[in-house]
Write an enzyme that holds these catalytic residues in place. Structure first.
Site, short mmCIF file in Angstrom:
data_model
loop_
_atom_site.label_atom_id
_atom_site.label_comp_id
_atom_site.label_asym_id
_atom_site.label_seq_id
_atom_site.Cartn_x
_atom_site.Cartn_y
_atom_site.Cartn_z
N HIS A 92 8.20 22.87 43.19
CA HIS A 92 6.96 22.08 43.17
C HIS A 92 5.94 22.57 44.19
CE1 HIS A 92 8.60 19.29 40.33
NE2 HIS A 92 9.51 18.80 41.16
N ASP A 104 19.28 17.72 38.05
CA ASP A 104 18.86 16.36 37.75
C ASP A 104 18.66 16.14 36.25
OD1 ASP A 104 16.70 18.06 37.76
OD2 ASP A 104 15.54 16.95 39.23
N HIS A 154 12.44 18.32 36.13
CA HIS A 154 11.02 18.22 36.46
C HIS A 154 10.36 19.59 36.27
CE1 HIS A 154 13.11 15.09 38.79
NE2 HIS A 154 12.03 14.36 38.58
N ASP A 203 15.36 22.68 35.66
CA ASP A 203 15.30 21.39 36.34
C ASP A 203 14.66 20.35 35.41
OD1 ASP A 203 15.27 20.41 39.52
OD2 ASP A 203 13.79 19.37 38.28
#
Length: 369
Positions: free
Chosen positions: A152, A277, A191, A189
């Site tokens: 990120h 995740d 995200h 991931d």
């Protein structure tokens, strides 16, 4: 030379020194007090999800249940020069000014403690060490066991628990110092890796493939039409999927989008932003341990075909410590030469068993006939 199925886990315990204080002020004055007042009224203890226990859980599981063929090596800190290939000078100056401090970097999720800046330098440098080992042939594949995560982190700001973009630093180092002109980054991931996408948005020599839960899920980016720009148009490939998607969706995307894209692109090395995740314990998607293993098998076979097996994984998210640890172990098992079980739709095998058990009771002549 590397062992036929050798895999090296790169780890430096300094990454454990990142431990943000959730009681540090994160908003200006009265607004910070107001937010905390609201939280206290909800009777919910506020904890920082990205904590040292994530790494400890992985290490403890690998000590209890070691994977044959996995060896460990020390990580190292990234240099400023390595970080500056993907982050601006002003951003680096700002982050380094926070060394030995407790502070929030945004109103989002990202905070630092006194040991955080060193931990972030080590996280990025350990990703670099993993790539160096793979390119030199001292290991067939590598896994950088690092935190804070990185995907990120943008060129000019920290986001989503991330300070430096570890996989981007490693990719840029491979290009600048290791003779790898073309790099493929696979991000699985849950995200979207907004920072990695931003860094390589216009770079024709980095193919960024990202499968993730679709917006408005954090960080809200990664739409299908986000494909890069300029010379890099077409080298960003996003696969947004709905919450609840699992093994079969991931594998279909890898086999039918990633594989042909990579075979066309012909990278010199493949890096994986490996977040865990996507496992159902983290309540975002529905990937199983067999699913992570099967995805690893796809990527490993692809690396063998297109770039002489050069393959390095860099840990990203995963906040349920049980699924994180077992997810990492499932990946390492395949990298070390094990085979992946065929993922199946959860519950179907048990329903088939129940059908076989019960159905005969209803196929004879009905009672009273």
């Amino acid at each position: 030379m590397a062992e036929p199925n050798g895999v090296t886990v790169f780890y430096d315990e300094r990454v454990l020194n990142h431990s943000p204080d959730v009681n540090a002020a994160f908003l200006p004055g009265r607004l910070d007090k107001r937010v905390r007042s609201i939280l206290s009224g909800l009777n919910v203890q506020w904890k920082y999800p990205e904590h040292p226990g994530r790494i400890r859980a992985i290490i403890e599981l690998l000590e209890r249940e070691p994977v044959e063929g996995v060896r460990f090596a020390l990580g190292k800190a990234a240099t400023r020069e390595q970080l500056a290939r993907v982050h601006t000078t002003s951003y680096l100056d700002y982050v380094f000014s926070l060394r030995n401090k407790n502070a929030w970097l945004d109103v989002d999720t990202t905070a630092v403690s006194p040991g955080s800046i060193e931990a972030a330098e080590v996280a990025a440098g350990t990703a670099v060490a993993a790539v160096e080992a793979v390119v030199s042939g001292t290991t067939r594949s590598a896994f950088a066991l690092v935190r804070p995560p990185g995907h990120h982190a943008e060129p000019v700001r920290a986001r989503g628990f991330c300070l430096f973009n570890n996989v981007a630093v490693a990719a840029a180092h491979a290009q600048a110092e290791l003779g790898c002109q073309r790099v493929l980054i696979v991000d699985w991931d849950a995200h979207h890796g907004n920072g990695t996408q931003d860094i390589f948005w216009a770079d024709p020599d980095v193919l960024f493939f990202d499968i993730h839960r679709s917006a408005p899920f954090y960080p809200g980016s990664g739409g299908l039409q986000e494909v890069g720009a300029g010379l890099g148009e077409g080298t960003t490939v996003n696969v947004p999927i709905p919450g609840g998607s699992g093994d079969l969706a991931y594998l279909k995307a890898l086999n039918e989008i990633l594989v042909p894209a990579a075979e066309y692109f012909k990278p010199d090395i493949i890096l994986v932003s490996a977040g865990f995740d996507a496992h159902w314990f983290d309540l975002a998607l529905n990937v199983s341990y067999d699913g992570f293993a099967a995805m690893t098998e796809v990527v490993q076979a692809l690396a063998d075909r297109v770039c002489d097996g050069r393959l390095a994984f860099v840990l990203e998210g995963g906040y349920n410590t049980e699924s994180l640890a077992h997810g990492v172990r499932s990946v390492l098992s395949v990298l070390a030469g094990g085979s992946a079980a065929q993922p199946r739709i959860c519950g179907m095998e048990e329903v088939d068993e129940a059908i076989a058990f019960h159905l005969s009771a209803f196929t004879d002549d009905p009672p009273g006939s």
